[in-house]
Design a protein around this motif. Structure first.
Motif, short mmCIF file in Angstrom:
data_model
loop_
_atom_site.label_atom_id
_atom_site.label_comp_id
_atom_site.label_asym_id
_atom_site.label_seq_id
_atom_site.Cartn_x
_atom_site.Cartn_y
_atom_site.Cartn_z
N GLU A 1 0.83 -1.20 0.00
CA GLU A 1 0.00 0.00 0.00
C GLU A 1 0.87 1.26 0.00
O GLU A 1 0.56 2.24 -0.68
CB GLU A 1 -0.94 -0.01 1.21
CG GLU A 1 -2.01 -1.11 1.13
CD GLU A 1 -2.99 -1.05 2.28
OE1 GLU A 1 -2.85 -0.13 3.15
OE2 GLU A 1 -3.90 -1.90 2.34
N LEU A 2 1.94 1.22 0.76
CA LEU A 2 2.86 2.36 0.79
C LEU A 2 3.52 2.57 -0.57
O LEU A 2 3.89 3.69 -0.93
CB LEU A 2 3.94 2.15 1.85
CG LEU A 2 3.48 2.17 3.31
CD1 LEU A 2 4.65 1.88 4.25
CD2 LEU A 2 2.85 3.52 3.66
N LEU A 3 3.63 1.48 -1.34
CA LEU A 3 4.23 1.56 -2.67
C LEU A 3 3.44 2.49 -3.58
O LEU A 3 4.01 3.13 -4.46
CB LEU A 3 4.32 0.16 -3.28
CG LEU A 3 5.03 0.06 -4.64
CD1 LEU A 3 6.47 0.52 -4.53
CD2 LEU A 3 4.96 -1.38 -5.17
N VAL A 4 2.13 2.58 -3.36
CA VAL A 4 1.29 3.50 -4.15
C VAL A 4 1.79 4.92 -3.98
O VAL A 4 1.97 5.67 -4.94
CB VAL A 4 -0.19 3.39 -3.71
CG1 VAL A 4 -1.04 4.43 -4.44
CG2 VAL A 4 -0.72 1.99 -3.96
N PHE A 5 2.04 5.31 -2.72
CA PHE A 5 2.55 6.65 -2.45
C PHE A 5 3.95 6.84 -3.03
O PHE A 5 4.28 7.89 -3.58
CB PHE A 5 2.58 6.91 -0.94
CG PHE A 5 1.26 7.30 -0.36
CD1 PHE A 5 0.75 8.56 -0.55
CD2 PHE A 5 0.54 6.39 0.41
CE1 PHE A 5 -0.47 8.93 0.00
CE2 PHE A 5 -0.68 6.75 0.97
CZ PHE A 5 -1.19 8.02 0.76
N VAL A 6 4.78 5.82 -2.85
CA VAL A 6 6.17 5.92 -3.33
C VAL A 6 6.20 6.16 -4.84
O VAL A 6 6.96 7.00 -5.33
CB VAL A 6 6.96 4.64 -2.97
CG1 VAL A 6 8.33 4.66 -3.65
CG2 VAL A 6 7.11 4.51 -1.46
N VAL A 7 5.35 5.44 -5.57
CA VAL A 7 5.31 5.62 -7.03
C VAL A 7 4.84 7.03 -7.40
O VAL A 7 5.44 7.70 -8.24
CB VAL A 7 4.38 4.56 -7.67
CG1 VAL A 7 4.14 4.88 -9.14
CG2 VAL A 7 4.98 3.17 -7.51
N SER B 1 7.51 9.60 -6.36
CA SER B 1 8.66 9.49 -7.26
C SER B 1 8.34 10.13 -8.61
O SER B 1 9.18 10.81 -9.22
CB SER B 1 9.06 8.03 -7.46
OG SER B 1 9.45 7.44 -6.24
N GLY B 2 7.11 9.92 -9.07
CA GLY B 2 6.68 10.53 -10.33
C GLY B 2 6.68 12.04 -10.25
O GLY B 2 7.13 12.73 -11.18
N ILE B 3 6.19 12.59 -9.13
CA ILE B 3 6.19 14.03 -8.95
C ILE B 3 7.62 14.56 -8.91
O ILE B 3 7.93 15.62 -9.49
CB ILE B 3 5.44 14.41 -7.64
CG1 ILE B 3 3.95 14.09 -7.79
CG2 ILE B 3 5.63 15.88 -7.30
CD1 ILE B 3 3.15 14.25 -6.51
N GLY B 4 8.52 13.83 -8.25
CA GLY B 4 9.91 14.24 -8.20
C GLY B 4 10.57 14.23 -9.57
O GLY B 4 11.33 15.14 -9.91
N TRP C 1 14.16 25.67 -7.92
CA TRP C 1 14.09 24.50 -7.05
C TRP C 1 12.71 24.35 -6.41
O TRP C 1 12.44 23.32 -5.77
CB TRP C 1 15.16 24.58 -5.95
CG TRP C 1 16.55 24.45 -6.48
CD1 TRP C 1 17.42 25.45 -6.75
CD2 TRP C 1 17.23 23.23 -6.82
NE1 TRP C 1 18.61 24.96 -7.24
CE2 TRP C 1 18.52 23.59 -7.30
CE3 TRP C 1 16.88 21.88 -6.77
CZ2 TRP C 1 19.45 22.65 -7.71
CZ3 TRP C 1 17.81 20.93 -7.19
CH2 TRP C 1 19.07 21.33 -7.65
N MET C 2 11.85 25.35 -6.56
CA MET C 2 10.54 25.33 -5.91
C MET C 2 9.69 24.10 -6.26
O MET C 2 8.97 23.59 -5.40
CB MET C 2 9.78 26.61 -6.22
CG MET C 2 10.38 27.87 -5.60
SD MET C 2 10.34 27.83 -3.80
CE MET C 2 8.58 28.08 -3.52
N PRO C 3 9.70 23.63 -7.53
CA PRO C 3 8.87 22.45 -7.84
C PRO C 3 9.13 21.25 -6.95
O PRO C 3 8.24 20.43 -6.74
CB PRO C 3 9.23 22.15 -9.30
CG PRO C 3 9.64 23.47 -9.87
CD PRO C 3 10.36 24.17 -8.74
N PHE C 4 10.36 21.15 -6.40
CA PHE C 4 10.68 20.00 -5.56
C PHE C 4 9.94 20.05 -4.22
O PHE C 4 9.79 19.03 -3.55
CB PHE C 4 12.19 19.90 -5.34
CG PHE C 4 12.95 19.48 -6.57
CD1 PHE C 4 13.06 18.14 -6.90
CD2 PHE C 4 13.52 20.42 -7.40
CE1 PHE C 4 13.75 17.75 -8.04
CE2 PHE C 4 14.21 20.04 -8.54
CZ PHE C 4 14.32 18.70 -8.86
N LEU C 5 9.47 21.25 -3.83
CA LEU C 5 8.69 21.35 -2.60
C LEU C 5 7.35 20.64 -2.74
O LEU C 5 6.73 20.26 -1.74
CB LEU C 5 8.46 22.83 -2.25
CG LEU C 5 9.69 23.62 -1.80
CD1 LEU C 5 9.31 25.06 -1.53
CD2 LEU C 5 10.34 22.99 -0.57
#
Length: 257
Positions: A160-166, A169-172, A206-210
């Motif tokens: 379930e946590l993998l959903v958030f990780v994906v 990671s995509g946003i990053g 660098w703001m998008p990384f926030l």
């Protein structure tokens, strides 16, 4: 005062909530457990398509400022000792080119409150005095009202946590690409921009990384929205820049007099 309890905003949110709830009901026979998440994606895409004219105006303003950057730099160099004359010559240049110094800023400001309301639809727990039913739905076993931080604290299973990780990671990845393509696009006019402005632009890049940090704190529905919205913005800007910007060789740039 809660901004989202302000009557006009609350009414818009309540109407949007009714729409997305009905959409989930329509998608449920086809998408099943993915209906709510798919509804979030579809609503986000529809709103972004509706805001396309404002996005076009924003990119046009960006292109105009980039086009005038060498001439503005020449003016600053020529009249640096006379600020009043520099200001007059600068405004004359904008006037002769029929470009506003704030070109593209107004459309961007128009988009901001609309996208803020859209985000609220996916993050606010109470809308119009009743619970936000969207946040009670699930996506791959996780309630859309659960945040990554809460899921870790609650000891959610690794899958379930993998959903958030994906999603995070995509946003990053999108944030990294956004910074790269923006730097590449503005590189040709970087020398014409004052050092102080270049320094500030470097910090803001660098703001998008926030967004990654923010997405880890909000409900899963809002995290999904941020993933779709940031990806849409990256692709949209690239496409519009390619279509609307003829490139530096399209027309000669006259030097200011």
């Amino acid at each position: 005062m809660d901004l989202y309890s302000f009557a006009p905003i609350a009414a818009v949110l309540d109407a949007a909530h009714s729409v997305i709830t009905a959409l989930i009901g329509l998608l449920d026979p086809v998408a099943g457990g993915l209906a709510a998440a798919l509804a979030v994606v579809l609503v986000t895409v529809v709103v972004r398509l509706a805001l396309l004219p404002a996005s076009i105006a924003t990119v046009r303003g960006e292109i105009e400022r980039r086009r005038l950057a060498p001439r503005l730099a020449a003016l600053r160099k020529r009249y640096s000792s006379n600020p009043e004359l520099l200001q007059r010559k600068t405004m004359e240049l904008y006037s002769s080119e029929r470009v506003s110094p704030f070109a593209g800023c107004v459309p961007a400001l128009i988009q901001a409150p609309i996208l803020s309301v859209l985000y609220a639809l996916f993050a606010v727990t109470v809308i119009g005095g009743h619970p936000n039913a969207l946040l009670e739905q699930q996506f791959l076993g996780l309630p859309l009202g659960t945040s990554f931080l809460h899921a870790i604290g609650a000891g959610s299973p690794p899958l379930e946590l993998l959903v958030f990780v994906v999603l995070l990671s995509g946003i990053g990845l999108v944030a990294w690409f956004s910074r790269r393509v923006t730097q590449r696009y503005t590189q040709s006019s970087a020398d014409e921009v004052p050092a102080a402005v270049r320094s500030m632009a470097g910090i803001l890049s660098w703001m998008p990384f926030l967004t990654i940090v923010f997405a880890a704190l909000v409900p899963l529905a809002a995290t999904l929205y941020l993933a779709v919205s940031t990806t849409w913005t990256l692709v949209e800007r690239q496409v519009l820049r390619r279509v609307l910007d003829p490139g530096p060789g399209a027309a000669p740039v006259a030097q200011p007099s």
